[in-house]
Design a protein around this motif. Structure first.
Motif, PDB file in Angstrom:
ATOM      1  N   GLU A 198       0.841  -1.193   0.000  1.00 49.85           N
ATOM      2  CA  GLU A 198       0.000   0.000   0.000  1.00 49.85           C
ATOM      3  C   GLU A 198       0.881   1.250   0.000  1.00 49.85           C
ATOM      4  N   HIS A 199       0.710   2.062  -1.033  1.00 49.66           N
ATOM      5  CA  HIS A 199       1.453   3.327  -1.131  1.00 49.66           C
ATOM      6  C   HIS A 199       0.568   4.425  -0.544  1.00 49.66           C
ATOM      7  N   ALA A 200       0.879   4.845   0.684  1.00 47.83           N
ATOM      8  CA  ALA A 200       0.017   5.804   1.362  1.00 47.83           C
ATOM      9  C   ALA A 200       0.778   6.485   2.486  1.00 47.83           C
ATOM     10  N   ALA A 201       0.429   7.747   2.717  1.00 46.97           N
ATOM     11  CA  ALA A 201       1.019   8.483   3.835  1.00 46.97           C
ATOM     12  C   ALA A 201       0.442   7.998   5.165  1.00 46.97           C
ATOM     13  N   GLN A 202      -0.827   7.620   5.151  1.00 47.30           N
ATOM     14  CA  GLN A 202      -1.489   7.100   6.343  1.00 47.30           C
ATOM     15  C   GLN A 202      -2.100   5.747   5.989  1.00 47.30           C
ATOM     16  N   PRO A 203      -1.284   4.707   5.963  1.00 50.32           N
ATOM     17  CA  PRO A 203      -1.725   3.395   5.476  1.00 50.32           C
ATOM     18  C   PRO A 203      -2.642   2.669   6.459  1.00 50.32           C
ATOM     19  N   SER A 204      -3.403   1.744   5.907  1.00 47.50           N
ATOM     20  CA  SER A 204      -4.257   0.879   6.720  1.00 47.50           C
ATOM     21  C   SER A 204      -3.695  -0.535   6.784  1.00 47.50           C
ATOM     22  N   SER A 205      -2.681  -0.811   5.959  1.00 52.01           N
ATOM     23  CA  SER A 205      -2.080  -2.135   5.907  1.00 52.01           C
ATOM     24  C   SER A 205      -0.683  -2.110   6.513  1.00 52.01           C
ATOM     25  N   ALA A 206      -0.264  -3.246   7.083  1.00 55.25           N
ATOM     26  CA  ALA A 206       1.088  -3.343   7.631  1.00 55.25           C
ATOM     27  C   ALA A 206       2.135  -3.310   6.519  1.00 55.25           C
ATOM     28  N   LEU A 207       1.754  -3.788   5.339  1.00 52.89           N
ATOM     29  CA  LEU A 207       2.654  -3.749   4.186  1.00 52.89           C
ATOM     30  C   LEU A 207       2.429  -2.432   3.460  1.00 52.89           C
ATOM     31  N   ASN A 208       3.311  -1.486   3.689  1.00 54.80           N
ATOM     32  CA  ASN A 208       3.089  -0.161   3.098  1.00 54.80           C
ATOM     33  C   ASN A 208       4.394   0.545   2.802  1.00 54.80           C
ATOM     34  N   PHE A 301      21.230  27.165 -23.086  1.00 56.33           N
ATOM     35  CA  PHE A 301      19.984  27.188 -22.316  1.00 56.33           C
ATOM     36  C   PHE A 301      20.339  27.463 -20.856  1.00 56.33           C
ATOM     37  N   ASN A 302      19.828  28.568 -20.306  1.00 55.43           N
ATOM     38  CA  ASN A 302      20.273  28.962 -18.971  1.00 55.43           C
ATOM     39  C   ASN A 302      19.161  29.061 -17.929  1.00 55.43           C
ATOM     40  N   ARG A 303      17.989  28.528 -18.224  1.00 55.37           N
ATOM     41  CA  ARG A 303      16.924  28.523 -17.224  1.00 55.37           C
ATOM     42  C   ARG A 303      17.222  27.451 -16.165  1.00 55.37           C
ATOM     43  N   GLU A 304      17.005  27.780 -14.903  1.00 51.07           N
ATOM     44  CA  GLU A 304      17.213  26.803 -13.838  1.00 51.07           C
ATOM     45  C   GLU A 304      16.209  25.649 -13.972  1.00 51.07           C
ATOM     46  N   ILE A 305      16.715  24.427 -13.836  1.00 50.74           N
ATOM     47  CA  ILE A 305      15.855  23.252 -13.817  1.00 50.74           C
ATOM     48  C   ILE A 305      16.165  22.472 -12.544  1.00 50.74           C
ATOM     49  N   TRP A 306      15.213  22.509 -11.622  1.00 47.16           N
ATOM     50  CA  TRP A 306      15.373  21.828 -10.345  1.00 47.16           C
ATOM     51  C   TRP A 306      14.730  20.445 -10.402  1.00 47.16           C
ATOM     52  N   VAL A 307      15.396  19.476  -9.821  1.00 48.69           N
ATOM     53  CA  VAL A 307      14.933  18.084  -9.813  1.00 48.69           C
ATOM     54  C   VAL A 307      14.606  17.685  -8.373  1.00 48.69           C
ATOM     55  N   VAL A 308      13.447  17.067  -8.199  1.00 51.38           N
ATOM     56  CA  VAL A 308      13.012  16.639  -6.868  1.00 51.38           C
ATOM     57  C   VAL A 308      13.230  15.130  -6.733  1.00 51.38           C
ATOM     58  N   PRO A 309      14.256  14.716  -5.990  1.00 53.16           N
ATOM     59  CA  PRO A 309      14.477  13.280  -5.792  1.00 53.16           C
ATOM     60  C   PRO A 309      13.567  12.720  -4.701  1.00 53.16           C
ATOM     61  N   VAL A 310      13.094  11.501  -4.905  1.00 52.44           N
ATOM     62  CA  VAL A 310      12.277  10.831  -3.892  1.00 52.44           C
ATOM     63  C   VAL A 310      12.838   9.438  -3.642  1.00 52.44           C
ATOM     64  N   GLU A 311      12.619   8.946  -2.448  1.00 48.24           N
ATOM     65  CA  GLU A 311      13.065   7.601  -2.082  1.00 48.24           C
ATOM     66  C   GLU A 311      11.924   6.874  -1.400  1.00 48.24           C
ATOM     67  N   ALA A 312      11.746   5.621  -1.771  1.00 47.26           N
ATOM     68  CA  ALA A 312      10.713   4.807  -1.140  1.00 47.26           C
ATOM     69  C   ALA A 312      11.142   4.428   0.272  1.00 47.26           C
ATOM     70  N   VAL A 313      10.227   4.614   1.208  1.00 44.81           N
ATOM     71  CA  VAL A 313      10.444   4.201   2.600  1.00 44.81           C
ATOM     72  C   VAL A 313       9.447   3.092   2.903  1.00 44.81           C
ATOM     73  N   LEU A 314       9.949   1.924   3.252  1.00 51.33           N
ATOM     74  CA  LEU A 314       9.102   0.748   3.459  1.00 51.33           C
ATOM     75  C   LEU A 314       8.873   0.493   4.944  1.00 51.33           C
ATOM     76  N   SER A 315       7.733  -0.072   5.249  1.00 51.41           N
ATOM     77  CA  SER A 315       7.431  -0.470   6.628  1.00 51.41           C
ATOM     78  C   SER A 315       8.249  -1.705   6.990  1.00 51.41           C
ATOM     79  N   PRO A 316       8.505  -1.936   8.281  1.00 45.17           N
ATOM     80  CA  PRO A 316       9.258  -3.128   8.703  1.00 45.17           C
ATOM     81  C   PRO A 316       8.646  -4.429   8.197  1.00 45.17           C
ATOM     82  N   ALA A 317       7.320  -4.476   8.094  1.00 43.71           N
ATOM     83  CA  ALA A 317       6.662  -5.707   7.644  1.00 43.71           C
ATOM     84  C   ALA A 317       7.054  -6.065   6.213  1.00 43.71           C
TER      85      ALA A 317
END
Length: 338
Positions: A198-208, A301-317
């Motif tokens: 389950e991909h969620a900020a406030q999950p209902s499952s232990a596997l998230n 080309f001189n316009r700023e291009i910002w990149v937003v990196p993300v990382e998956a954080v898994l539950s212990p389960a």
């Protein structure tokens, strides 16, 4: 607005007019069921690899967070000295296939997500529609303990020992209808046959899991620039579910941004990055791998291009289930790493 964007918008809004597409959905579903029966009966042959295969996919069209999950799992398994290879369809790449993906590969040849995966993990990777050929290419170059397939959940020509399905709660299952009436590739009941994360900020499952945002960085290095969330940005994205990116921007305190959406796996041109003023662009890592070659082609080309990196954080389960599943396949991991 392209047709792809139009139908995606209708799916997200669960537009009532989608019911007119039900006959096509019935045809799509009928074809899928027939295909399943042909493989089950042996009339179509499926390939079994000499090493275990784990598929990470989804039952919906569009983004669910499976690629960040795959990247995290590959890096985690590497930390436990598990030799992992990755295969993918290579959507958007020109080939020729099967193609081996390395740090010199370009998105136009092998696809954007494979480039991102290799840059983020350094894992051996091969792409192509024929997964057997991709696996054989990998095994001809590397000794591997496990192969992870990026997507391919519905690719029945490849037998697999493990299936993880990412279910994004932000998006859900929409109207729970099959393509093209809804955005499900398979019925909701398919979730009962695999490990669902389950991909969620406030999950209902232990596997998230959830995605954690790291500090944005400049794709085109401009000396002395520091990221300022108070600026106004052009949010340029070509991903399956751009609304998730917009929510990420809001969570970072960015409130001024104009949305410029392109289809998933969009092949960028320099004109896509041109605007009347000099406000910076902000985008995803997946888009960045396609934009970077353009910056090399157009050094002025001189316009700023910002990149937003993300990382998956898994539950212990998730780690507990992973260790249990791999142990059943003969891969014993160090439990102290949990």
């Amino acid at each position: 607005m392209s047709f792809a964007q139009f139908i995606q918008d209708a799916w997200n809004k669960q537009a009532k007019w989608l019911v007119v597409l039900r006959p096509l959905a019935l045809l799509y579903r009928g074809g899928s069921v027939l295909n399943q029966k042909l493989y089950a009966s042996g009339m179509k042959a499926a390939y079994t690899a000499p090493v275990p295969v784990m598929v990470i996919g989804n039952i919906t069209v569009g983004g669910s967070g499976k690629t960040p999950l795959l990247i995290h799992l590959v890096n985690y398994l590497h930390s436990l000295n598990v030799r992992v290879g990755v295969i993918s369809r290579g959507y958007g790449g020109k080939g020729p296939f099967p193609a081996y993906v390395d740090f010199e590969s370009t998105p136009d040849m092998v696809g954007d997500e494979p480039c991102l995966i290799v840059q983020s993990t350094g894992a051996p990777m091969a792409v192509g529609a024929n997964r057997q050929q991709s696996i054989e290419l990998l095994l001809s170059r590397h000794e591997l303990d496990l192969i992870i397939s990026d997507d391919g959940l519905q690719h029945l020509a490849l037998n697999r020992q493990l299936e993880w399905i990412v279910l994004d709660n932000n998006r859900g299952l929409g109207n729970e209808k099959i393509l093209p009436e809804g955005y499900l590739r398979e019925p909701k009941s398919r979730l009962n046959t695999a490990t669902v994360i389950e991909h969620a900020a406030q999950p209902s499952s232990a596997l998230n899991m959830h995605l954690e945002v790291a500090e944005p960085y400049l794709l085109n290095a401009i000396e002395g620039k520091v990221f300022n969330p108070q600026e106004a940005f052009y949010a340029v994205v070509g991903i399956g579910f751009p609304q998730r990116f917009y929510r990420t921007l809001e969570s970072m305190g960015i409130q001024q941004f104009q949305c410029h959406e392109f289809p998933d796996h969009h092949d960028y041109e320099i004109d896509d990055l041109q605007f009347e003023d000099h406000q910076p662009i902000i985008t995803t890592e997946k888009d960045a791998v396609k934009i970077l070659p353009l910056l090399k082609q157009y050094p002025d080309f001189n316009r700023e291009i910002w990149v937003v990196p993300v990382e998956a954080v898994l539950s212990p389960a998730c780690y507990q289930v992973l260790h249990q599943q791999l142990a059943q396949l003969g891969l014993t991991l160090n439990e102290g790493q949990l």
